[in-house]
Scaffold this motif. Structure first.
Motif, PDB file in Angstrom:
ATOM      1  N   MET A 188     -15.394  -2.363 -45.996  1.00  0.00           N
ATOM      2  CA  MET A 188     -16.346  -3.378 -46.458  1.00  0.00           C
ATOM      3  C   MET A 188     -17.597  -3.392 -45.577  1.00  0.00           C
TER       4      MET A 188
ATOM      5  N   ARG B  83      -9.189   0.148 -43.902  1.00  0.00           N
ATOM      6  CA  ARG B  83      -9.362  -0.744 -45.048  1.00  0.00           C
ATOM      7  C   ARG B  83     -10.375  -1.846 -44.733  1.00  0.00           C
ATOM      8  N   ALA B  84     -10.263  -2.411 -43.528  1.00  0.00           N
ATOM      9  CA  ALA B  84     -11.200  -3.469 -43.147  1.00  0.00           C
ATOM     10  C   ALA B  84     -12.609  -2.906 -42.992  1.00  0.00           C
TER      11      ALA B  84
ATOM     12  N   LYS C  24     -13.968  -4.026 -56.107  1.00  0.00           N
ATOM     13  CA  LYS C  24     -13.858  -5.314 -56.797  1.00  0.00           C
ATOM     14  C   LYS C  24     -14.865  -6.339 -56.291  1.00  0.00           C
ATOM     15  N   VAL C  25     -15.207  -6.263 -55.000  1.00  0.00           N
ATOM     16  CA  VAL C  25     -16.095  -7.289 -54.443  1.00  0.00           C
ATOM     17  C   VAL C  25     -17.550  -6.836 -54.484  1.00  0.00           C
TER      18      VAL C  25
ATOM     19  N   LEU D 157      -0.546  -3.928 -45.289  1.00  0.00           N
ATOM     20  CA  LEU D 157      -1.045  -2.998 -46.305  1.00  0.00           C
ATOM     21  C   LEU D 157      -0.448  -3.397 -47.645  1.00  0.00           C
ATOM     22  N   PHE D 158      -1.127  -3.015 -48.724  1.00  0.00           N
ATOM     23  CA  PHE D 158      -0.619  -3.347 -50.061  1.00  0.00           C
ATOM     24  C   PHE D 158       0.393  -2.276 -50.460  1.00  0.00           C
TER      25      PHE D 158
ATOM     26  N   ARG E  80     -16.379 -13.645 -45.550  1.00  0.00           N
ATOM     27  CA  ARG E  80     -15.254 -12.770 -45.205  1.00  0.00           C
ATOM     28  C   ARG E  80     -15.570 -11.306 -45.460  1.00  0.00           C
ATOM     29  N   GLU E  81     -16.432 -11.037 -46.454  1.00  0.00           N
ATOM     30  CA  GLU E  81     -16.854  -9.653 -46.693  1.00  0.00           C
ATOM     31  C   GLU E  81     -17.374  -9.018 -45.415  1.00  0.00           C
TER      32      GLU E  81
ATOM     33  N   LEU F 162      -9.973  -0.601 -52.921  1.00  0.00           N
ATOM     34  CA  LEU F 162      -9.859  -1.789 -53.787  1.00  0.00           C
ATOM     35  C   LEU F 162     -10.983  -2.804 -53.563  1.00  0.00           C
ATOM     36  N   ALA F 163     -11.103  -3.292 -52.319  1.00  0.00           N
ATOM     37  CA  ALA F 163     -12.057  -4.371 -52.070  1.00  0.00           C
ATOM     38  C   ALA F 163     -13.513  -3.955 -52.315  1.00  0.00           C
TER      39      ALA F 163
ATOM     40  N   HIS G  32       2.119  -1.544 -53.041  1.00  0.00           N
ATOM     41  CA  HIS G  32       2.151  -0.943 -54.380  1.00  0.00           C
ATOM     42  C   HIS G  32       0.940  -0.046 -54.631  1.00  0.00           C
ATOM     43  N   LEU G  33       0.068   0.086 -53.629  1.00  0.00           N
ATOM     44  CA  LEU G  33      -1.111   0.940 -53.783  1.00  0.00           C
ATOM     45  C   LEU G  33      -1.040   2.077 -52.762  1.00  0.00           C
TER      46      LEU G  33
ATOM     47  N   ILE H 145     -16.888 -18.992 -48.753  1.00  0.00           N
ATOM     48  CA  ILE H 145     -16.141 -18.318 -47.694  1.00  0.00           C
ATOM     49  C   ILE H 145     -15.905 -16.845 -48.026  1.00  0.00           C
ATOM     50  N   ASN H 146     -15.765 -16.515 -49.317  1.00  0.00           N
ATOM     51  CA  ASN H 146     -15.532 -15.110 -49.678  1.00  0.00           C
ATOM     52  C   ASN H 146     -16.684 -14.222 -49.236  1.00  0.00           C
TER      53      ASN H 146
END
Lengths: 242, 217
Positions: free
Chosen positions: A153, A149-150, A104-105, A88-89, A76-77, A100-101, A91-92, A72-73
């Motif tokens: 990717m 952000r979306a 990391k992905v 939104l995150f 979702r990408e 981020l994504a 702390h960032l 599923i990951n």
């Protein structure tokens, strides 16, 4: 691009989706409308399995994402999602939220990720907010960052879950503008919204949902001007009068 | 009040303080590591992991530290045939104890992070593990820093109990000096003061850390 077959979802005794069959095509902007509790958000959230359907099949690019073997990951990408409450995150910084994504992905390098992020921030008109933390942004700005952000990717389809419902009225416009920009660029979009103006103007198709079923589907003109079901007429007369 | 014994006995306090600090340092590091592991186990979908973590935490929190210390120091050698040095036994017993409390603090911290955060990060295609690491746990830590600081202070204070198995900590040095000078009051006041200076410094450091982490608010 996305095909849904006989999709059911139950929350305990509540039957939220009662066998949905629908197809979403590449480049299409589909707007899902309907009263609260009709299952439109649940349908959207099933498409990337944030909600686990009880029964049925979901094909994304001819691959059944309900299969146990499908990761599923990976799917979702390719499916961006924008939430009612932005998520939104906190702390960032805005820039880190976006980079981020991809890093990391997709193992994108920091420089490349920043470059993409800055381009996207320009698209949503917030390039000066890159080093700022989300707490310092207005609701409309948060949602535009969430869209960026979306997009980072490079998704093939964007899912919007009531993207303007949590906004102050004067900020709805700026978010809708960004969404229109995306639609004009040919992005495949599935939008759950109460913004009938957006549905009329940008929707290639409008789906009306009620009590877990898609009651009516068609061109915006057909659904808005000549609704076939009394439920649709009822709903439209209520929301359009407001 | 007569503090003249200090000129002769102060090196004992220094040794004791260094040992207490070393004991607390290892306990806190190990306590946080095992605490995170236990918290993740308790939140896991796997019923075996969850059951183990829950029973461990409940059992440890429901039994006295003194009993746990005795079991590690006197009991384990009988069962395993290995005898640990007392310092090592002290670290094990304190870690076993504090990890259960820290696990509960961390679990509460993870649950305090809005569910939308997990949805947002998963919707970007990040795995559960990556999401925990980069989004959930950093936010959880920020939320629980005050509670964690409190637990650190508790560990330092409670560590005095290990003097009973002969670990040369602050309490132990105070006991020796008390015995040698036949004056219990002053040596114990010094012991209390040293503990207070350590915990007060630590709570100030935690306050600074908290303010740093609030930059994003």
């Amino acid at each position: 691009m996305i095909k849904v077959e006989n999709l059911h979802k139950k929350f305990k005794d509540l039957h939220v989706l009662k066998g949905i069959n629908e197809e979403f095509n590449k480049g299409e902007v589909v707007v899902i409308i309907g009263p609260s509790g009709s299952g439109k958000s649940t349908l959207l959230r099933c498409l990337n399995r944030l909600e686990e359907p009880c029964e049925g099949k979901i094909y994304f690019k001819n691959c059944n994402i309900m299969d146990k073997i499908s990761n599923i990951n990976q799917h979702r990408e390719h499916m961006g999602m924008v939430f009612q409450h932005f998520n939104l995150f906190p702390h960032l910084t805005v820039l880190e939220n976006i980079t981020l994504a991809p890093m990391k992905v997709k193992n994108t390098s920091l420089e490349k990720a920043k470059e993409i992020a800055m381009e996207l921030l320009e698209t949503v008109g917030l390039e000066d907010k890159a080093p700022v933390y989300p707490a310092k942004l207005s609701g409309g700005q948060k949602q535009r960052v969430a869209i960026a952000r979306a997009l980072a990717m490079s998704p093939e389809v964007m899912l919007f879950d009531e993207p303007t419902s949590a906004l102050d009225p004067e900020m709805v416009g700026e978010v809708l503008e960004v969404m229109k920009k995306l639609a004009k660029r040919g992005m495949t979009m599935i939008v759950v919204t109460h913004e009938m103006g957006f549905a009329k103007e940008m929707g290639d198709r409008v789906l009306f949902m009620d009590e877990g079923n898609i009651l009516e589907a068609g061109l915006p003109g057909e659904v808005f001007n000549d609704p076939k079901h009394s439920r649709t007429r009822d709903f439209l007369s209520k929301v359009l009068r407001a | 009040m007569d503090f003249s014994f200090l000129s002769r006995y102060y090196p004992m306090y220094i040794t004791g303080t260094l040992n207490t600090l070393a004991l607390a340092f290892f306990t806190l590091i190990l306590g946080v590591v095992f605490g995170v592991v236990l918290a993740l186990m308790r939140l896991s979908k796997n019923p075996v992991l969850r059951g183990f973590a829950s029973s461990y935490i409940e059992f440890i929190r429901g039994t006295p530290l003194l009993v746990q210390l005795y079991i590690v120091y006197y009991g384990l050698p009988q069962v395993t045939g290995m005898r640990f040095p007392s310092f090592f036994a002290g670290i094990i017993a304190l870690t076993v104890n504090s990890s259960a409390y820290i696990a509960e603090i961390i679990r509460a911290g993870i649950l305090s992070v809005d569910a939308g955060q997990m949805e947002a990060v998963r919707s970007l295609g990040m795995s559960h593990t990556l999401s925990m690491r980069y989004i959930i746990i950093p936010q959880a830590f920020k939320n629980i820093l005050p509670a964690l600081g409190n637990e650190f202070i508790v560990v330092i204070k409670e560590s005095a109990i290990v003097s009973i198995i002969g670990i040369y900590d602050i309490m132990y040095s105070g006991n020796i000096i008390r015995g040698n000078t036949y004056r219990p009051f002053e040596p114990l006041i010094i012991v209390a003061l040293i503990y207070f200076i350590i915990t007060f410094t630590l709570s100030n450091l935690m306050g600074i850390a908290e303010r740093r982490m609030r930059i994003s608010d």
